[in-house]
Design a protein around this motif. Sequence first.
Motif, PDB file in Angstrom:
ATOM      1  N   MET A   1       0.842  -1.186   0.000  1.00  0.00           N
ATOM      2  CA  MET A   1       0.000   0.000   0.000  1.00  0.00           C
ATOM      3  C   MET A   1       0.884   1.245   0.000  1.00  0.00           C
ATOM      4  O   MET A   1       1.926   1.266   0.630  1.00  0.00           O
ATOM      5  CB  MET A   1      -0.891   0.003   1.252  1.00  0.00           C
ATOM      6  CG  MET A   1      -1.716   1.249   1.370  1.00  0.00           C
ATOM      7  SD  MET A   1      -2.843   1.117   2.769  1.00  0.00           S
ATOM      8  CE  MET A   1      -3.435   2.764   2.819  1.00  0.00           C
ATOM      9  N   ARG A   2       0.443   2.258  -0.700  1.00  0.00           N
ATOM     10  CA  ARG A   2       1.174   3.518  -0.743  1.00  0.00           C
ATOM     11  C   ARG A   2       0.209   4.654  -0.411  1.00  0.00           C
ATOM     12  O   ARG A   2      -0.942   4.632  -0.830  1.00  0.00           O
ATOM     13  CB  ARG A   2       1.788   3.731  -2.114  1.00  0.00           C
ATOM     14  CG  ARG A   2       2.769   4.882  -2.148  1.00  0.00           C
ATOM     15  CD  ARG A   2       3.363   5.085  -3.525  1.00  0.00           C
ATOM     16  NE  ARG A   2       4.091   3.957  -4.062  1.00  0.00           N
ATOM     17  CZ  ARG A   2       5.399   3.736  -3.865  1.00  0.00           C
ATOM     18  NH1 ARG A   2       6.118   4.547  -3.127  1.00  0.00           N
ATOM     19  NH2 ARG A   2       5.993   2.699  -4.425  1.00  0.00           N
ATOM     20  N   VAL A   3       0.698   5.634   0.333  1.00  0.00           N
ATOM     21  CA  VAL A   3      -0.086   6.801   0.721  1.00  0.00           C
ATOM     22  C   VAL A   3       0.508   8.028   0.044  1.00  0.00           C
ATOM     23  O   VAL A   3       1.731   8.159  -0.034  1.00  0.00           O
ATOM     24  CB  VAL A   3      -0.074   6.987   2.259  1.00  0.00           C
ATOM     25  CG1 VAL A   3      -0.795   8.248   2.668  1.00  0.00           C
ATOM     26  CG2 VAL A   3      -0.678   5.776   2.949  1.00  0.00           C
ATOM     27  N   PRO A  20       5.922   1.611  -0.116  1.00  0.00           N
ATOM     28  CA  PRO A  20       4.824   0.632  -0.027  1.00  0.00           C
ATOM     29  C   PRO A  20       4.663   0.011   1.365  1.00  0.00           C
ATOM     30  O   PRO A  20       3.569  -0.412   1.721  1.00  0.00           O
ATOM     31  CB  PRO A  20       5.207  -0.435  -1.058  1.00  0.00           C
ATOM     32  CG  PRO A  20       6.079   0.281  -2.033  1.00  0.00           C
ATOM     33  CD  PRO A  20       6.846   1.292  -1.213  1.00  0.00           C
ATOM     34  N   LEU A  22       4.836   1.610   4.138  1.00  0.00           N
ATOM     35  CA  LEU A  22       4.321   2.658   5.037  1.00  0.00           C
ATOM     36  C   LEU A  22       5.291   3.019   6.159  1.00  0.00           C
ATOM     37  O   LEU A  22       4.885   3.294   7.286  1.00  0.00           O
ATOM     38  CB  LEU A  22       2.962   2.255   5.625  1.00  0.00           C
ATOM     39  CG  LEU A  22       1.862   1.959   4.613  1.00  0.00           C
ATOM     40  CD1 LEU A  22       0.602   1.479   5.311  1.00  0.00           C
ATOM     41  CD2 LEU A  22       1.574   3.176   3.756  1.00  0.00           C
ATOM     42  N   GLU A  51       0.399   5.391  -7.795  1.00  0.00           N
ATOM     43  CA  GLU A  51      -0.702   4.475  -7.494  1.00  0.00           C
ATOM     44  C   GLU A  51      -1.038   4.422  -5.999  1.00  0.00           C
ATOM     45  O   GLU A  51      -1.028   3.353  -5.375  1.00  0.00           O
ATOM     46  CB  GLU A  51      -0.381   3.076  -8.016  1.00  0.00           C
ATOM     47  CG  GLU A  51      -0.175   3.024  -9.506  1.00  0.00           C
ATOM     48  CD  GLU A  51       0.184   1.646 -10.014  1.00  0.00           C
ATOM     49  OE1 GLU A  51       0.672   0.793  -9.231  1.00  0.00           O
ATOM     50  OE2 GLU A  51      -0.004   1.418 -11.216  1.00  0.00           O
ATOM     51  N   GLU A  53      -3.194   4.422  -2.475  1.00  0.00           N
ATOM     52  CA  GLU A  53      -4.460   3.829  -2.041  1.00  0.00           C
ATOM     53  C   GLU A  53      -5.151   4.680  -0.986  1.00  0.00           C
ATOM     54  O   GLU A  53      -6.267   4.372  -0.584  1.00  0.00           O
ATOM     55  CB  GLU A  53      -4.207   2.423  -1.498  1.00  0.00           C
ATOM     56  CG  GLU A  53      -3.710   1.469  -2.566  1.00  0.00           C
ATOM     57  CD  GLU A  53      -3.419   0.096  -2.026  1.00  0.00           C
ATOM     58  OE1 GLU A  53      -4.214  -0.414  -1.203  1.00  0.00           O
ATOM     59  OE2 GLU A  53      -2.381  -0.475  -2.422  1.00  0.00           O
ATOM     60  N   LEU A  54      -4.472   5.744  -0.547  1.00  0.00           N
ATOM     61  CA  LEU A  54      -5.030   6.639   0.462  1.00  0.00           C
ATOM     62  C   LEU A  54      -4.449   8.029   0.259  1.00  0.00           C
ATOM     63  O   LEU A  54      -3.265   8.160  -0.067  1.00  0.00           O
ATOM     64  CB  LEU A  54      -4.685   6.141   1.874  1.00  0.00           C
ATOM     65  CG  LEU A  54      -5.093   7.025   3.052  1.00  0.00           C
ATOM     66  CD1 LEU A  54      -6.611   7.091   3.189  1.00  0.00           C
ATOM     67  CD2 LEU A  54      -4.465   6.503   4.344  1.00  0.00           C
TER      68      LEU A  54
END
Length: 145
Positions: A1-3, A20, A22, A51, A53-54
Amino acid sequence: MRVIALDIGEARVGIAVSDPGLRVASPVCVLPAQEVLAGAKSWKRVLEDWEPELLVCGLPLSLDGEVGQWADHIKAHAQQIADAAGLPLAFADERLSSSEAKRILREKGLSEREMRGKVDMIAASLFLQAWLDTQAHQQARNERP
């Protein structure tokens, strides 16, 4: 996941991203605020490249933690950007992040003029890092038996 984090200002938006895992926030770029708000190609390219996700937006609280008129303005813009990008939205306290960013850049020997395009993305990376650290701390606390 990436912010992805945004430091939304009147003229410019500073952009930072997490790794990714976090763990680490890094500055990316600064775009004109109108380009981000309008969903211009430059902003879409950032979203495609990273890309996320948040979306985490800096919330300019007063020094005593109160939400003022400018913070309400930022919330509205942040929601508009998040909705257009199809991303969930969170907020991070950005108090003093711009001042800290300027201090860091001054220590590197940059003049006020040289700092102009960098302060916002450094500020975004500072409050994103604080947000990431808080999330990691909360997760570690929740995992303890």
